[in-house]
Design a protein around this motif. Structure first.
Motif, PDB file in Angstrom:
ATOM      1  N   VAL A 146       0.721  -1.347   0.221  1.00 25.77           N
ATOM      2  CA  VAL A 146       0.160   0.021   0.092  1.00 25.77           C
ATOM      3  C   VAL A 146       0.846   1.406   0.127  1.00 25.77           C
ATOM      4  O   VAL A 146       0.607   2.139  -0.642  1.00 25.77           O
ATOM      5  N   VAL A 149       2.561   1.878  -3.447  1.00 23.24           N
ATOM      6  CA  VAL A 149       1.662   2.306  -4.722  1.00 23.24           C
ATOM      7  C   VAL A 149       1.272   3.920  -4.236  1.00 23.24           C
ATOM      8  O   VAL A 149       0.979   4.675  -5.364  1.00 23.24           O
ATOM      9  N   ARG A 150       0.870   4.273  -3.162  1.00 25.60           N
ATOM     10  CA  ARG A 150       0.350   5.677  -2.882  1.00 25.60           C
ATOM     11  C   ARG A 150       1.380   6.430  -3.272  1.00 25.60           C
ATOM     12  O   ARG A 150       1.198   7.620  -3.934  1.00 25.60           O
ATOM     13  N   ASP A 153       2.076   6.926  -6.904  1.00 27.98           N
ATOM     14  CA  ASP A 153       0.833   7.711  -7.309  1.00 27.98           C
ATOM     15  C   ASP A 153       1.235   9.344  -7.280  1.00 27.98           C
ATOM     16  O   ASP A 153       0.904   9.958  -8.205  1.00 27.98           O
ATOM     17  N   MET A 191      -1.269 -10.637  -1.253  1.00 25.24           N
ATOM     18  CA  MET A 191      -0.507  -9.465  -1.837  1.00 25.24           C
ATOM     19  C   MET A 191      -1.283  -8.947  -3.122  1.00 25.24           C
ATOM     20  O   MET A 191      -1.779  -9.628  -3.837  1.00 25.24           O
ATOM     21  N   LEU A 192      -1.052  -7.644  -3.238  1.00 28.33           N
ATOM     22  CA  LEU A 192      -1.839  -6.906  -4.508  1.00 28.33           C
ATOM     23  C   LEU A 192      -1.249  -7.672  -5.787  1.00 28.33           C
ATOM     24  O   LEU A 192      -0.168  -7.924  -5.894  1.00 28.33           O
ATOM     25  N   ASP A 196      -4.129  -5.510  -9.860  1.00 27.89           N
ATOM     26  CA  ASP A 196      -4.467  -4.577  -8.878  1.00 27.89           C
ATOM     27  C   ASP A 196      -3.821  -3.268  -9.039  1.00 27.89           C
ATOM     28  O   ASP A 196      -4.549  -2.065  -8.964  1.00 27.89           O
ATOM     29  N   ASP A 199      -4.456  -1.432 -12.254  1.00 27.69           N
ATOM     30  CA  ASP A 199      -5.960  -0.702 -12.165  1.00 27.69           C
ATOM     31  C   ASP A 199      -5.528   0.638 -11.363  1.00 27.69           C
ATOM     32  O   ASP A 199      -6.362   1.635 -11.823  1.00 27.69           O
ATOM     33  N   ILE A 200      -5.186   0.487 -10.263  1.00 24.49           N
ATOM     34  CA  ILE A 200      -4.877   2.055  -9.470  1.00 24.49           C
ATOM     35  C   ILE A 200      -4.082   2.853 -10.174  1.00 24.49           C
ATOM     36  O   ILE A 200      -4.565   4.150  -9.910  1.00 24.49           O
ATOM     37  N   LEU A 201      -2.900   2.486 -10.667  1.00 23.47           N
ATOM     38  CA  LEU A 201      -2.130   3.758 -10.955  1.00 23.47           C
ATOM     39  C   LEU A 201      -2.401   3.837 -12.456  1.00 23.47           C
ATOM     40  O   LEU A 201      -2.023   4.991 -12.652  1.00 23.47           O
TER      41      LEU A 201
ATOM     42  N   ALA B  16      -5.402  -8.870   0.505  1.00 23.61           N
ATOM     43  CA  ALA B  16      -4.962  -8.193  -0.871  1.00 23.61           C
ATOM     44  C   ALA B  16      -6.343  -7.295  -1.146  1.00 23.61           C
ATOM     45  O   ALA B  16      -5.806  -6.087  -1.767  1.00 23.61           O
ATOM     46  N   LYS B  20      -6.355  -3.312  -1.999  1.00 24.98           N
ATOM     47  CA  LYS B  20      -6.895  -2.418  -3.056  1.00 24.98           C
ATOM     48  C   LYS B  20      -8.035  -1.382  -2.750  1.00 24.98           C
ATOM     49  O   LYS B  20      -8.031  -0.246  -3.417  1.00 24.98           O
ATOM     50  N   LEU B  23      -6.545   1.495  -0.993  1.00 24.90           N
ATOM     51  CA  LEU B  23      -5.914   2.357  -1.973  1.00 24.90           C
ATOM     52  C   LEU B  23      -6.629   2.986  -3.044  1.00 24.90           C
ATOM     53  O   LEU B  23      -6.377   4.279  -3.452  1.00 24.90           O
ATOM     54  N   ARG B  31      -6.041  12.444  -5.648  1.00 18.67           N
ATOM     55  CA  ARG B  31      -5.762  12.946  -6.960  1.00 18.67           C
ATOM     56  C   ARG B  31      -6.700  14.143  -7.046  1.00 18.67           C
ATOM     57  O   ARG B  31      -6.318  15.323  -7.716  1.00 18.67           O
ATOM     58  N   ARG B  34      -5.024  17.221  -5.740  1.00 19.25           N
ATOM     59  CA  ARG B  34      -4.033  17.537  -6.429  1.00 19.25           C
ATOM     60  C   ARG B  34      -4.255  18.438  -7.585  1.00 19.25           C
ATOM     61  O   ARG B  34      -3.541  19.301  -7.913  1.00 19.25           O
TER      62      ARG B  34
END
Lengths: 269, 83
Positions: A146, A149-150, A153, A191-192, A196, A199-201, B16, B20, B23, B31, B34
């Motif tokens: 986590v 990933v944050r 971003d 684990m991501l 995943d 998808d997020i980034l 997991a 997700k 996040l 965002r 920002r």
């Protein structure tokens, strides 16, 4: 015209320097004249990973301050032809890099090299911003975790607003490099997964480097892990370099490897 | 592990997917922040001061949000007045 690629992540310890060393070596192995610059002023480490720590005489800051020429500071890699290292300074003055100084050095390097890899320091402060400012492309190194990933971003946000390309109305081409990936833990939903994180980034995937004992072994020896072509991590970096050069490659090492009978019997890994 | 654990485990989300979910929420939030112009926090404070001249409200009773659509921006001001 040289291509400037920054290796960045926001968070520390995710594998920026390991990846910079591997990708720079990989590009040189493919015949491109490549230089890798350590932007981590104060905490020089790329030289150790590249195995040239005892050959550092002058550094990036010496060149900017005109205490040495670029040729005096560049270290020629002993293993891979066409590969050079520009080490960071160990000064504690964190303002030692100036934007104009960095620009001059990059312009000089661009005359001789095809690829300039900038190994960014952690964080989103001046040092990290300096490393990414002149970049044409960015490799965002992320762990499937986590906080990483944050932070990725956040650094993507900075790439999209505070880079030279962004200021000129263009974009820095972004690549996602997922490191320390453990397919077993992903299979157990601990684990991501690659999907995943993608998808997020929402950044195109350059490669997935599996968690591997070879990485520590390589840093112990001071030889970039991409040279260990027996290892999965080394092969995954080779694939990533091919993709960086525009080749289509299927992603490997995403699934749990089934251990063969003999391997299980011998307890191999 | 008892048989109850077996059933309980199925109810629980995997770590997991929890990661997700968390996040996605925090990244979307960060965002949107920002993309806000730099003057927004200060403007929000000044709007607060004006409202406070007339009504006694707390800071969290006002939300200011700027949404960018293709050709126009919408400034949304939401004030919850005390009864």
């Amino acid at each position: 015209m040289a291509k400037i690629i920054v290796v960045t992540s926001g968070k520390g310890g995710v594998g920026k320097t390991t990846s910079s060393a591997a990708i720079a070596t990989g590009l040189a192995m493919r015949g491109f004249k490549t230089v890798v610059i350590d932007f981590d002023v104060g905490l020089r480490n790329l030289d150790l990973i590249m195995g040239c720590e005892r050959r550092v005489v002058y550094d990036f800051v010496n060149v900017i301050k005109k205490e040495a020429t670029l040729n005096q500071a560049l270290i020629k890699d002993k293993r891979t032809p066409g590969l050079f290292i520009l080490p960071a300074s160990q000064t504690r003055d964190k303002d030692a890099l100036s934007m104009e100084g960095v620009q001059t050095v990059l312009e000089d390097l661009a005359k001789d090299f095809e690829y300039i890899i900038c190994d960014s320091p952690a964080g989103i402060e001046q040092g990290a911003q300096m490393a990414l400012y002149f970049a044409d492309e960015a490799i965002v190194v992320t762990n499937p975790e986590v906080s990483s990933v944050r932070d990725s971003d956040r650094i993507i946000g900075i790439l999209q607003s505070k880079s030279l390309k962004a200021e000129q109305g263009g974009t820095v081409k972004e690549h996602l490099l997922l490191t320390r990936y453990n397919p077993e833990r992903v299979a157990q939903a601990e684990m991501l997964s690659v999907a995943d994180v993608e998808d997020i980034l929402a950044v195109p995937l350059l490669g997935v480097i599996p968690e591997s004992e070879a990485v520590l072994k390589a840093s112990n020896q001071g030889a970039p892990v991409i040279l260990d072509q027996e290892s999965e991590a080394g092969q995954a970096y080779l694939d990533a370099v091919s993709r960086l050069l525009g080749e289509e490659m299927e992603h490997r090492f995403l699934e749990v490897q089934k251990k063969g009978f003999l391997k299980r019997l011998l307890g191999g890994k | 592990m008892s048989i109850f654990n077996y059933f309980l485990k199925k109810e629980k989300k995997s770590s997991a997917s929890l990661a997700k979910e968390r996040l996605q929420i925090i990244v979307a939030h960060e965002r949107s922040k920002r993309q806000q112009p730099d003057y927004l926090p200060l403007m929000q404070k000044e709007i607060m001061d004006v409202i406070r001249k007339y009504v006694n409200i707390e800071e969290d009773q006002v939300t200011v949000q700027l949404d960018n659509n293709d050709d126009c921006s919408v400034l949304e001001l939401n004030i919850t007045l005390p009864e």
